[in-house]
Design a protein around this motif. Structure first.
Motif, mmCIF file in Angstrom:
data_model
loop_
_atom_site.group_PDB
_atom_site.id
_atom_site.type_symbol
_atom_site.label_atom_id
_atom_site.label_comp_id
_atom_site.label_asym_id
_atom_site.label_seq_id
_atom_site.Cartn_x
_atom_site.Cartn_y
_atom_site.Cartn_z
ATOM 1 N N GLN A 100 0.828 -1.208 0.000
ATOM 2 C CA GLN A 100 0.000 0.000 0.000
ATOM 3 C C GLN A 100 0.867 1.266 0.000
ATOM 4 O O GLN A 100 0.559 2.241 -0.693
ATOM 5 C CB GLN A 100 -0.927 -0.004 1.213
ATOM 6 N N LYS A 101 1.946 1.233 0.736
ATOM 7 C CA LYS A 101 2.845 2.391 0.787
ATOM 8 C C LYS A 101 3.510 2.629 -0.562
ATOM 9 O O LYS A 101 3.595 3.770 -1.046
ATOM 10 C CB LYS A 101 3.900 2.183 1.865
ATOM 11 N N ALA A 102 3.997 1.559 -1.189
ATOM 12 C CA ALA A 102 4.658 1.712 -2.488
ATOM 13 C C ALA A 102 3.687 2.234 -3.539
ATOM 14 O O ALA A 102 4.004 3.154 -4.307
ATOM 15 C CB ALA A 102 5.247 0.373 -2.928
ATOM 16 N N VAL A 103 2.481 1.661 -3.585
ATOM 17 C CA VAL A 103 1.488 2.098 -4.561
ATOM 18 C C VAL A 103 1.103 3.561 -4.325
ATOM 19 O O VAL A 103 1.013 4.361 -5.271
ATOM 20 C CB VAL A 103 0.248 1.181 -4.490
ATOM 21 N N ALA A 104 0.894 3.915 -3.065
ATOM 22 C CA ALA A 104 0.495 5.293 -2.747
ATOM 23 C C ALA A 104 1.582 6.286 -3.137
ATOM 24 O O ALA A 104 1.302 7.358 -3.698
ATOM 25 C CB ALA A 104 0.180 5.403 -1.267
ATOM 26 N N ARG A 105 2.825 5.955 -2.867
ATOM 27 C CA ARG A 105 3.911 6.881 -3.206
ATOM 28 C C ARG A 105 4.039 7.069 -4.715
ATOM 29 O O ARG A 105 4.225 8.190 -5.196
ATOM 30 C CB ARG A 105 5.240 6.381 -2.628
ATOM 31 N N VAL A 106 3.976 5.976 -5.455
ATOM 32 C CA VAL A 106 4.100 6.088 -6.913
ATOM 33 C C VAL A 106 2.977 6.952 -7.477
ATOM 34 O O VAL A 106 3.200 7.818 -8.340
ATOM 35 C CB VAL A 106 4.090 4.686 -7.557
ATOM 36 N N ILE A 107 1.755 6.746 -6.982
ATOM 37 C CA ILE A 107 0.616 7.510 -7.504
ATOM 38 C C ILE A 107 0.677 8.961 -7.063
ATOM 39 O O ILE A 107 0.556 9.880 -7.884
ATOM 40 C CB ILE A 107 -0.708 6.857 -7.051
ATOM 41 N N ASP A 108 0.857 9.190 -5.774
ATOM 42 C CA ASP A 108 0.791 10.558 -5.240
ATOM 43 C C ASP A 108 1.952 11.420 -5.718
ATOM 44 O O ASP A 108 1.788 12.624 -5.947
ATOM 45 C CB ASP A 108 0.779 10.527 -3.714
ATOM 46 N N GLU A 109 3.145 10.837 -5.868
ATOM 47 C CA GLU A 109 4.328 11.633 -6.196
ATOM 48 C C GLU A 109 4.568 11.769 -7.694
ATOM 49 O O GLU A 109 5.260 12.697 -8.112
ATOM 50 C CB GLU A 109 5.559 11.016 -5.523
ATOM 51 N N ALA A 110 4.004 10.857 -8.502
ATOM 52 C CA ALA A 110 4.331 10.897 -9.936
ATOM 53 C C ALA A 110 3.107 10.773 -10.826
ATOM 54 O O ALA A 110 2.763 11.709 -11.561
ATOM 55 C CB ALA A 110 5.341 9.797 -10.268
ATOM 56 N N LEU A 111 2.426 9.627 -10.756
ATOM 57 C CA LEU A 111 1.374 9.356 -11.734
ATOM 58 C C LEU A 111 0.211 10.326 -11.639
ATOM 59 O O LEU A 111 -0.403 10.672 -12.656
ATOM 60 C CB LEU A 111 0.872 7.922 -11.555
ATOM 61 N N GLN A 112 -0.123 10.769 -10.427
ATOM 62 C CA GLN A 112 -1.250 11.690 -10.252
ATOM 63 C C GLN A 112 -1.017 13.009 -10.986
ATOM 64 O O GLN A 112 -1.959 13.665 -11.427
ATOM 65 C CB GLN A 112 -1.466 11.953 -8.760
ATOM 66 N N HIS A 113 0.238 13.408 -11.114
ATOM 67 C CA HIS A 113 0.576 14.704 -11.724
ATOM 68 C C HIS A 113 1.010 14.571 -13.178
ATOM 69 O O HIS A 113 1.145 15.577 -13.878
ATOM 70 C CB HIS A 113 1.687 15.388 -10.922
ATOM 71 N N GLY A 114 1.279 13.375 -13.622
ATOM 72 C CA GLY A 114 1.699 13.181 -14.998
ATOM 73 C C GLY A 114 3.114 13.624 -15.290
ATOM 74 O O GLY A 114 3.515 13.745 -16.454
ATOM 75 N N GLN A 115 3.915 13.833 -14.243
ATOM 76 C CA GLN A 115 5.310 14.221 -14.427
ATOM 77 C C GLN A 115 6.088 13.911 -13.152
ATOM 78 O O GLN A 115 5.500 13.821 -12.065
ATOM 79 C CB GLN A 115 5.435 15.719 -14.751
ATOM 80 N N PRO A 116 7.400 13.741 -13.233
ATOM 81 C CA PRO A 116 8.189 13.450 -12.036
ATOM 82 C C PRO A 116 8.238 14.658 -11.111
ATOM 83 O O PRO A 116 8.067 15.803 -11.551
ATOM 84 C CB PRO A 116 9.586 13.131 -12.597
ATOM 85 N N PRO A 117 8.470 14.441 -9.824
ATOM 86 C CA PRO A 117 8.729 15.575 -8.926
ATOM 87 C C PRO A 117 9.937 16.370 -9.398
ATOM 88 O O PRO A 117 10.778 15.873 -10.149
ATOM 89 C CB PRO A 117 8.992 14.893 -7.573
ATOM 90 N N ALA A 118 10.016 17.609 -8.926
ATOM 91 C CA ALA A 118 11.079 18.510 -9.400
ATOM 92 C C ALA A 118 12.465 17.924 -9.167
ATOM 93 O O ALA A 118 13.343 18.014 -10.030
ATOM 94 C CB ALA A 118 10.946 19.867 -8.710
ATOM 95 N N PHE A 119 12.679 17.291 -8.005
ATOM 96 C CA PHE A 119 14.005 16.749 -7.718
ATOM 97 C C PHE A 119 14.388 15.675 -8.724
ATOM 98 O O PHE A 119 15.528 15.624 -9.203
ATOM 99 C CB PHE A 119 14.055 16.180 -6.303
ATOM 100 N N TYR A 120 13.428 14.794 -9.061
ATOM 101 C CA TYR A 120 13.755 13.697 -9.979
ATOM 102 C C TYR A 120 13.841 14.188 -11.424
ATOM 103 O O TYR A 120 14.528 13.566 -12.240
ATOM 104 C CB TYR A 120 12.728 12.588 -9.830
ATOM 105 N N GLN A 121 13.186 15.290 -11.746
ATOM 106 C CA GLN A 121 13.420 15.910 -13.052
ATOM 107 C C GLN A 121 14.852 16.422 -13.132
ATOM 108 O O GLN A 121 15.551 16.226 -14.136
ATOM 109 C CB GLN A 121 12.435 17.054 -13.266
ATOM 110 N N PHE A 122 15.272 17.084 -12.062
ATOM 111 C CA PHE A 122 16.650 17.578 -11.997
ATOM 112 C C PHE A 122 17.637 16.412 -12.025
ATOM 113 O O PHE A 122 18.663 16.455 -12.717
ATOM 114 C CB PHE A 122 16.818 18.395 -10.716
ATOM 115 N N ASP A 123 17.315 15.349 -11.288
ATOM 116 C CA ASP A 123 18.179 14.172 -11.250
ATOM 117 C C ASP A 123 18.287 13.531 -12.629
ATOM 118 O O ASP A 123 19.371 13.125 -13.059
ATOM 119 C CB ASP A 123 17.609 13.175 -10.244
#
Length: 457
Positions: free
Chosen positions: A190-213
């Protein structure tokens, strides 16, 4: 081709390290004797034998389920919750996918152990066999967890990979290790699924840090995960960068020195053949060529960017102006002959200028005839200026190998030899000395090593 992240979590028990290998071999032996049905019953699968999503063997909540849990690793409540979350994701939000809009297709595959292939091959094989993701944009994801193997794995399609980067997925899987070690598989999934959805898939783009990375090919994540190693590597890279910069500067300085030295030598040879004066050679200060054709200084002491001093030496006007100004009253002398009050106060055609030039011509033995109709100015010989320029050049680049030796050799010979030839001979001599010193140090080190290794009884 799809990206995959493989994360292992350490065993919490103190069982022997080879226990898992022994048990896996036993399972394989049982499978060989009793057939694949026995393996499947024990939760051991390959990508070709793993149940199809939505089948009864998957124990899915619905025929179109997103979780395959044949080994009952998740509880009924935990599986229902993950199913609801992934179904909602598949419905919304929707993002452009070809000419249509679709949500991400996120599936979960759980099993005890993988047989006949590694976890990467199992993940990719199951991903392709299930046909995860929409064909137009390949926006599928698959989370694999093999409980007995203690491995988890994320496979991303091409479209999903642009949203969930490799390093982001690795961080998500690393974050669920405490729950996995404690055997809390519901909480971990549940934690892994929630993180993937809330941090990436829900927004359709990576978080700013991972874009920079991603833009910097994973370096920021590497630094965060390995701070001590990053400091060491950073120090090594900085040291190498400093060395490279210093070497580049030395090479540039050597090229500049050799170019100016050759220009002086060429001017020395050319002026010696035709007996020209200092108007024909380079400026003794900057070593660049004076204006051509040579200025006549018919009406004034400056002409076409060149300036004639009382003593007869010629410079670029800007060069001599800066030279005389930077030292105040103490430096109002010709750089070549050190004559005081070197600059002509007014135009050379004035009476004061003529009187001053005539007086200095008598004093220094130079002839300067000024005629308003046909003025021909005979200025100082070029040799003094060239010698001064050579001295300045060797002082400016004295840190280069061979320059100090060249300067001493030319001074001893009265600047009579070929300057370029003397320089290259000095460089060669310097290199021979360095090679001899290195060889001597190597021999000394070898002798010291032999002495240390030649102990008696």
């Amino acid at each position: 081709m799809r990206n995959a992240i493989d994360v292992h979590w350490p065993r919490s028990s103190r069982a022997p390290a080879h226990a898992s290998s022994v048990i896996l071999c036993l399972l394989s032996l049982v499978g060989a004797l009793c057939g694949s049905a026995s393996l499947d019953a024990n939760g051991a699968y390959s990508s070709s034998t793993y149940p199809v999503i939505g089948s009864s063997a998957c124990a899915a909540a619905s025929p179109a389920g997103h979780v395959c849990n044949p080994s009952k690793i998740l509880s009924k409540e935990g599986q229902d919750q993950v199913e609801a979350t992934l179904s909602k994701l598949h419905e919304s939000p929707k993002f452009p996918c070809g000419e249509e809009f679709h949500g991400f297709d996120f599936r979960v595959a759980l099993l005890e152990t993988i047989i006949g292939e590694n976890v990467a091959d199992f993940g990719r094989g199951t991903f392709n066999r299930w046909g995860i993701g929409h064909p137009s944009c390949n926006n599928g994801l698959l989370l694999v967890l093999a409980r007995f193997d203690r491995q988890n794995y994320i496979v991303t399609g091409r479209g999903a990979r642009a949203v969930l980067t490799d390093n982001h997925a690795a961080d998500v899987l690393a974050s669920i290790r405490p729950e996995l070690r404690a055997g809390q598989y519901d909480a971990a999934i549940q934690k892994a699924v929630a993180r993937v959805i809330d941090e990436a898939l829900q927004h359709g783009q990576p978080p700013a840090f991972y874009q920079f990375d991603h833009a910097f090919i994973g370096l920021p994540c590497f630094v965060c995960r390995n701070p001590a190693l990053s400091i060491v590597l950073g120090a090594i890279v900085s040291y190498m960068a400093v060395l490279a910069t210093l070497k580049y500067r030395i090479v540039r300085r050597r090229v500049a020195f050799e170019r100016k030295l050759k220009r002086l030598q060429d001017a020395r040879v050319a002026l010696g053949k035709r007996g020209a004066d200092s108007r024909d050679g380079p400026c003794p200060i900057c070593l660049e060529q004076l204006p051509q054709p040579p200025p006549q200084f018919a009406a004034q002491h400056t002409e076409n960017g060149a300036e004639l001093l009382h003593c007869g030496h010629v410079f670029h006007h800007a060069c001599i102006d800066q030279w005389l100004r930077k030292g105040g009253q103490q430096a109002q002398a010709c750089p070549v002959c050190r004559r005081r009050d070197a600059r002509v106060p007014g135009a050379l055609g004035s009476s004061a200028g003529e009187h001053s030039l005539s007086e200095r011509a008598d004093r220094f033995g130079r002839t300067e005839r000024l005629d308003r109709m046909d003025r021909v100015v005979r200025v100082a010989d070029a040799s003094d200026g060239l010698h001064f320029a050579m001295q300045r050049l060797s002082e400016e680049f004295v840190d280069l190998p061979g320059v100090h030796r060249m300067r001493a050799a030319l001074q001893a010979a009265g600047y009579a030899h070929d300057w370029v030839e003397v320089y290259y001979e000095s460089v060669a001599s310097h290199m021979r000395e360095e090679a001899a010193e290195a060889a001597a140090r190597a021999i000394e080190a070898h002798r010291a090593a032999e002495a240390r290794g030649s102990g008696g009884w």
